[in-house]
Design an enzyme around this catalytic site. Sequence first.
Site, PDB file in Angstrom:
ATOM      1  N   ASP A   1      49.714  39.889  37.575  1.00 20.70           N
ATOM      2  CA  ASP A   1      49.647  39.377  36.440  1.00 20.70           C
ATOM      3  C   ASP A   1      51.236  39.148  36.082  1.00 20.70           C
ATOM      4  O   ASP A   1      52.007  39.892  36.744  1.00 20.70           O
ATOM      5  CB  ASP A   1      49.090  40.453  35.632  1.00 20.70           C
ATOM      6  CG  ASP A   1      48.701  39.595  34.268  1.00 20.70           C
ATOM      7  OD1 ASP A   1      48.795  38.402  34.096  1.00 20.70           O
ATOM      8  OD2 ASP A   1      48.783  40.328  32.962  1.00 20.70           O
TER       9      ASP A   1
ATOM     10  N   HIS B   1      53.194  30.202  38.635  1.00 12.96           N
ATOM     11  CA  HIS B   1      52.125  30.294  39.473  1.00 12.96           C
ATOM     12  C   HIS B   1      52.655  29.805  40.881  1.00 12.96           C
ATOM     13  O   HIS B   1      52.368  30.613  41.721  1.00 12.96           O
ATOM     14  CB  HIS B   1      50.962  29.431  39.157  1.00 12.96           C
ATOM     15  CG  HIS B   1      50.101  29.981  38.084  1.00 12.96           C
ATOM     16  ND1 HIS B   1      50.380  31.172  37.400  1.00 12.96           N
ATOM     17  CD2 HIS B   1      49.760  29.067  36.845  1.00 12.96           C
ATOM     18  CE1 HIS B   1      49.523  31.278  36.414  1.00 12.96           C
ATOM     19  NE2 HIS B   1      49.332  29.872  35.905  1.00 12.96           N
TER      20      HIS B   1
ATOM     21  N   LEU C   1      45.435  42.652  59.626  1.00  8.24           N
ATOM     22  CA  LEU C   1      45.305  42.962  58.217  1.00  8.24           C
ATOM     23  C   LEU C   1      44.218  42.197  57.534  1.00  8.24           C
ATOM     24  O   LEU C   1      44.057  40.820  58.057  1.00  8.24           O
ATOM     25  CB  LEU C   1      46.652  42.691  57.524  1.00  8.24           C
ATOM     26  CG  LEU C   1      46.721  42.747  55.828  1.00  8.24           C
ATOM     27  CD1 LEU C   1      46.828  44.015  55.215  1.00  8.24           C
ATOM     28  CD2 LEU C   1      47.712  41.720  55.337  1.00  8.24           C
TER      29      LEU C   1
HETATM   30  C1  IPE Z   1      43.908  39.132  35.115  1.00  6.49           C
HETATM   31  O1  IPE Z   1      45.067  38.524  34.448  1.00  6.49           O
HETATM   32  C2  IPE Z   1      43.334  38.003  36.395  1.00  6.49           C
HETATM   33  C3  IPE Z   1      44.431  37.589  37.457  1.00  6.49           C
HETATM   34  C4  IPE Z   1      45.607  38.081  37.622  1.00  6.49           C
HETATM   35  C5  IPE Z   1      43.649  36.861  38.079  1.00  6.49           C
HETATM   36  P1  IPE Z   1      44.822  37.832  32.964  1.00  6.49           P
HETATM   37  O2  IPE Z   1      46.174  37.287  32.522  1.00  6.49           O
HETATM   38  O3  IPE Z   1      43.671  37.167  33.043  1.00  6.49           O
HETATM   39  O4  IPE Z   1      44.358  39.125  32.221  1.00  6.49           O
HETATM   40  P2  IPE Z   1      44.184  39.421  30.514  1.00  6.49           P
HETATM   41  O5  IPE Z   1      43.744  38.364  29.930  1.00  6.49           O
HETATM   42  O6  IPE Z   1      45.734  39.805  30.325  1.00  6.49           O
HETATM   43  O7  IPE Z   1      43.431  40.628  30.536  1.00  6.49           O
HETATM   44  C1  IPE Z   2      48.330  35.864  36.507  1.00  6.08           C
HETATM   45  O1  IPE Z   2      49.559  35.457  35.777  1.00  6.08           O
HETATM   46  C2  IPE Z   2      47.805  34.690  37.256  1.00  6.08           C
HETATM   47  C3  IPE Z   2      46.311  34.236  36.762  1.00  6.08           C
HETATM   48  C4  IPE Z   2      45.787  34.854  36.031  1.00  6.08           C
HETATM   49  C5  IPE Z   2      45.785  33.001  37.441  1.00  6.08           C
HETATM   50  P1  IPE Z   2      49.311  34.841  34.302  1.00  6.08           P
HETATM   51  O2  IPE Z   2      48.974  33.555  34.280  1.00  6.08           O
HETATM   52  O3  IPE Z   2      48.119  35.573  33.533  1.00  6.08           O
HETATM   53  O4  IPE Z   2      50.497  35.338  33.574  1.00  6.08           O
HETATM   54  P2  IPE Z   2      50.687  35.586  32.169  1.00  6.08           P
HETATM   55  O5  IPE Z   2      49.887  37.095  31.795  1.00  6.08           O
HETATM   56  O6  IPE Z   2      50.241  34.587  31.023  1.00  6.08           O
HETATM   57  O7  IPE Z   2      52.455  36.298  32.016  1.00  6.08           O
HETATM   58 MG    MG Z   3      48.198  37.253  32.315  1.00  7.55          MG
END
Ligand code: IPE
Ligand code: IPE
Ligand code: MG
Length: 254
Positions: free
Chosen positions: A25, A42, A136
């Site tokens: 995240d 990303h 792995l």
């Molecule tokens: C969790 O991140 C899912 C992934 C990293 C794929 P999110 O950004 O979606 O989670 P929330 O919304 O903060 O719970």
């Molecule tokens: C996690 O990073 C990746 C996915 C959920 C696809 P985020 O896109 O949730 O990044 P933040 O949380 O908005 O910084």
């Molecule tokens: Mg996020």
Amino acid sequence: MADQADKTSQQHETLVVRHVAIVMDGNGRWAKKRKLPRHAGHKAGVNAVRRTVEACVELGIRTLTLFAFSSENWGRPREEIQKLMALFVEALNKQVPELNEQGVRLTIIGDREQLPADLVRQIEESEAMTADNDRLNLVVAVAYGGRWDIVNACKCLARQVADGELSVEDLDESHLTAQMQLAGLGDPDLFIRTGGASRISNFLLWNLAYTELYFSESLWPDFEQKELEAMVGSFHERERRYGKTSEQVSGDHA
Ligand code: IPE
Ligand code: IPE
Ligand code: MG
């Protein structure tokens, strides 16, 4: 004597990190800090995946399970979803030959029926190319939700009951474990979430029952090998009691 040796080897086993699961995240915030579009975060996240895979190979970890896209992420803006799906296709296309050379076996878990056809094709090719590797296990969760996984497993078991292959009385935890997406790969020893939030966000609900949880402030594209090493190092200091007392686990009392 044999008993003691058994106990020692069991203790050792519970302290070895075999399986690491990561909620990657913080990509969006990483990009925002640099005044870049979310997609740039990303893309930077893909590099962090590559570094982390290499680190896991070096550390002798057997399985790395990464959360890339959740069931709930379908609720994001259409453009972000489309670009992410295209990024998954591109990343698999570019990275899999290298992963293959490193001896990595790739498996994608999640609800494939929700994914675009070109991504499903790329996933099938990537899995086939790496199927014989065993250095792995790299498991990537895409369109995955812990609740979906449990419901999906229940449906499989319900079908077995309806077909007369399984009786309700015989049903136990092992049947459900065998139908979950991580079947055969063991439960994660270590769970890591980057990005500063302390929640599971519908990741591997069934398999995380006794996993040690770590939460990192680092945004995913900044996550480094030395932080992973420190977490794996401190894991050895934790005592995994699985509901027992400290004395039982340390072998002071049988
Ligand atoms: C969790 O991140 C899912 C992934 C990293 C794929 P999110 O950004 O979606 O989670 P929330 O919304 O903060 O719970
Ligand atoms: C996690 O990073 C990746 C996915 C959920 C696809 P985020 O896109 O949730 O990044 P933040 O949380 O908005 O910084
Ligand atoms: Mg996020």
